[in-house]
Design a protein around this motif. Structure first.
Motif, mmCIF file in Angstrom:
data_model
loop_
_atom_site.group_PDB
_atom_site.id
_atom_site.type_symbol
_atom_site.label_atom_id
_atom_site.label_comp_id
_atom_site.label_asym_id
_atom_site.label_seq_id
_atom_site.Cartn_x
_atom_site.Cartn_y
_atom_site.Cartn_z
ATOM 1 N N ILE A 187 -15.939 -4.564 -8.586
ATOM 2 C CA ILE A 187 -15.329 -4.495 -7.259
ATOM 3 C C ILE A 187 -15.959 -3.361 -6.459
ATOM 4 O O ILE A 187 -16.122 -2.242 -6.949
ATOM 5 C CB ILE A 187 -13.804 -4.306 -7.379
ATOM 6 C CG1 ILE A 187 -13.167 -5.577 -7.955
ATOM 7 C CG2 ILE A 187 -13.178 -3.976 -6.020
ATOM 8 C CD1 ILE A 187 -11.692 -5.455 -8.225
ATOM 9 N N ASP A 188 -16.315 -3.647 -5.214
ATOM 10 C CA ASP A 188 -16.939 -2.665 -4.325
ATOM 11 C C ASP A 188 -15.928 -1.971 -3.416
ATOM 12 O O ASP A 188 -16.090 -0.791 -3.082
ATOM 13 C CB ASP A 188 -17.988 -3.340 -3.416
ATOM 14 C CG ASP A 188 -19.025 -4.103 -4.201
ATOM 15 O OD1 ASP A 188 -19.709 -3.471 -5.020
ATOM 16 O OD2 ASP A 188 -19.153 -5.335 -3.984
ATOM 17 N N CYS A 189 -14.920 -2.720 -2.971
ATOM 18 C CA CYS A 189 -14.001 -2.227 -1.932
ATOM 19 C C CYS A 189 -12.559 -2.526 -2.317
ATOM 20 O O CYS A 189 -12.272 -3.545 -2.953
ATOM 21 C CB CYS A 189 -14.287 -2.895 -0.585
ATOM 22 S SG CYS A 189 -15.991 -2.763 -0.015
ATOM 23 N N ILE A 190 -11.687 -1.644 -1.896
ATOM 24 C CA ILE A 190 -10.254 -1.805 -2.116
ATOM 25 C C ILE A 190 -9.544 -1.913 -0.773
ATOM 26 O O ILE A 190 -9.797 -1.126 0.140
ATOM 27 C CB ILE A 190 -9.669 -0.601 -2.896
ATOM 28 C CG1 ILE A 190 -10.341 -0.454 -4.266
ATOM 29 C CG2 ILE A 190 -8.156 -0.716 -3.020
ATOM 30 C CD1 ILE A 190 -10.057 -1.562 -5.231
ATOM 31 N N ALA B 290 -9.016 5.248 -5.860
ATOM 32 C CA ALA B 290 -10.085 4.298 -5.538
ATOM 33 C C ALA B 290 -11.346 5.021 -5.066
ATOM 34 O O ALA B 290 -12.464 4.669 -5.457
ATOM 35 C CB ALA B 290 -9.608 3.318 -4.467
ATOM 36 N N LYS C 33 -15.058 3.474 -4.869
ATOM 37 C CA LYS C 33 -14.769 2.294 -4.046
ATOM 38 C C LYS C 33 -14.606 2.680 -2.575
ATOM 39 O O LYS C 33 -14.013 3.717 -2.251
ATOM 40 C CB LYS C 33 -13.482 1.604 -4.497
ATOM 41 C CG LYS C 33 -13.323 1.433 -6.000
ATOM 42 C CD LYS C 33 -14.394 0.564 -6.620
ATOM 43 C CE LYS C 33 -14.082 0.302 -8.091
ATOM 44 N NZ LYS C 33 -15.160 -0.408 -8.788
ATOM 45 N N HIS C 34 -15.099 1.843 -1.701
ATOM 46 C CA HIS C 34 -14.795 1.965 -0.281
ATOM 47 C C HIS C 34 -13.359 1.473 -0.083
ATOM 48 O O HIS C 34 -12.916 0.536 -0.757
ATOM 49 C CB HIS C 34 -15.746 1.117 0.550
ATOM 50 C CG HIS C 34 -17.195 1.382 0.247
ATOM 51 N ND1 HIS C 34 -17.839 2.534 0.644
ATOM 52 C CD2 HIS C 34 -18.118 0.641 -0.428
ATOM 53 C CE1 HIS C 34 -19.094 2.500 0.233
ATOM 54 N NE2 HIS C 34 -19.295 1.366 -0.412
ATOM 55 N N PRO D 256 -18.018 7.253 -0.463
ATOM 56 C CA PRO D 256 -17.466 5.959 -0.049
ATOM 57 C C PRO D 256 -16.886 6.030 1.363
ATOM 58 O O PRO D 256 -16.587 7.103 1.882
ATOM 59 C CB PRO D 256 -16.377 5.687 -1.090
ATOM 60 C CG PRO D 256 -16.012 7.039 -1.623
ATOM 61 C CD PRO D 256 -17.265 7.852 -1.566
#
Length: 422
Positions: free
Chosen positions: A93-96, A112, A117-118, A147
């Motif tokens: 996963i890259d983004c939350i 995060a 994570k972004h 991020p």
């Protein structure tokens, strides 16, 4: 059907009516995970992501796994994690997207960010200014290749907001009023908006938009909260405001007033009968600016001046419909007495659903505020030039500082700080 579920249905219908189909995703598309089976996530992320080739929503986690599984099936999300932490630590996963209750924003957003994570963080960003300063000034955001963190004040990303701001000079704003309301009964007594420990209250909900728009119109921070009056919920929820009205003084001497009401009632004939009836009068949120009179020299021996009133109706959801009405009043006055001799008024109505051709991210007429926001979030992550619309950390901090001062002026407690504060 709840109000947010209704918004989701409208958003889905809008895409269907526009003949929009999910686009083919790019190989390096950003992979999003959602914290919580939140009602707002479909309209804020899932539906907008369908038309974005650089975004895939791949995972969700909730406190109740069965609820998360039902949610994932409904919205076509392939992965269900057992916990928020498991989702945050998923290396794929890259983004939350964090739409959890306000009181949980700090803990899981910081986790995060530390996981690389972004984060697209629902408004209001945090519970109070102390949390905001801690999060947005955290060293994780100043590290190399830090991020991206964005507070999701989605209306600021729509072309209509930029058009509205272009109708007047912020230094000339003399009187500004912003109003947002929702009819009584839209949320029941169990709603998290009435939970003080989770940083609930009208000022933390619709009040975020009303206060943000007020500050945005003046383009600066209030020097003083002149007054603030809250209408509280009934016990045991009486630490939360159901409505807030407040007035502010700004550096140029201008006056601002905001009104936010999550239980609007009355306003009809026969108030003895109708005072408890739900009202829809502020459901189309508005912000109105009156500028200081500007001298324009003389005409036929009379002093000429001009004053504008700019009203933006439905600034929170301009993609559905909006109107920016610019009323210009021209006055000819006796130079000796200063008394007006003649006044003329003209009104021009304007709209904007895309940015000008010269803008890097022009957009589409059917894009929602959330779709425009997602576009800029992706642009920032990918290092691309965008429309220029953005909300930086300092803006989010100042918003929470004004929010806290409003609660204090109303004689209420600032929303509680989480124990995980660093």
């Amino acid at each position: 059907m709840g109000i947010v579920q209704w918004m989701n249905s409208i958003a889905e219908f809008g895409e269907w009516a526009a003949g929009r189909k999910p686009v083919t995703k790019k190989e390096d598309a950003l992979r999003f995970g959602i914290l919580g089976a939140a009602n707002i996530a479909p309209v804020a992320l899932i539906i907008p992501a369908r038309s974005h080739a650089d975004v895939i929503v791949v995972a969700v986690a909730a406190r109740d796994r069965k609820k998360a599984e039902t949610y994932a099936k409904r919205w076509g999300i392939p992965i269900v994690h057992d916990s928020y932490d498991a989702l945050i630590n998923d290396p794929s996963i890259d983004c939350i997207y964090n739409p959890l209750p306000n009181g949980l924003h700090y803990r899981y957003t910081l986790a995060a960010l530390k996981a690389g994570k972004h984060v697209l963080l629902e408004k209001p960003s945090l519970s109070n200014a102390e949390e905001a300063r801690s999060l947005f000034h955290h060293s994780v955001l100043s590290a190399p290749k830090a991020p991206v963190l964005l507070e999701a004040s989605h209306y600021r990303f729509h072309p209509a907001w930029r058009l509205f701001r272009a109708q007047f000079n912020k230094e000339d704003a003399e009187d500004v009023e912003s109003r947002a309301g929702l009819f009584a009964g839209a949320f029941d007594s169990s709603d998290i908006r009435w939970n003080y420990d989770l940083a609930g209250g009208a000022t933390m909900d619709l009040g975020h938009y009303a206060l943000s728009a007020l500050r945005g119109a003046f383009g600066t921070e209030p020097t003083k909260v002149t007054s603030a009056t809250a209408r509280l919920r009934d016990p045991p929820y009486d630490r939360c405001d159901e409505a807030m009205t407040a007035t502010y003084t700004f550096p140029n001497g201008g006056r601002g007033r905001m009104s936010a009401d999550l239980g609007t009632r009355g306003g009809y004939w026969f108030p003895w009968l109708t005072s408890r009836w739900p009202s829809f009068r502020d459901c189309l949120a508005s912000v109105t600016v009156r500028t200081q009179p500007q001298a324009l020299g003389s005409e036929n021996g009379l002093e000429k001046s001009e004053q504008k009133m700019v009203k933006f109706t439905n600034f929170m959801g301009p993609h559905g419909w909006h109107r920016i009405a610019v009323t210009t009043t021209t006055t000819l006055s006796d130079p000796t007495s200063g008394n007006p001799v003649k006044k003329t008024r003209s009104t021009e109505k304007k709209t904007a659903y895309t940015f000008p051709e010269v803008t890097a991210s022009k957009g589409e007429e059917w894009w929602s505020t959330y779709r425009y926001m997602l576009e800029e979030f992706v642009n920032k992550v990918k290092g691309r030039e965008g429309s220029g619309a953005w909300i930086d950390g300092e803006e989010s901090i100042r918003q929470m500082e004004a929010n806290d001062r409003t609660y204090e002026k109303a004689g209420m407690l600032v929303r509680p700080t989480c124990k995980e504060l660093e």
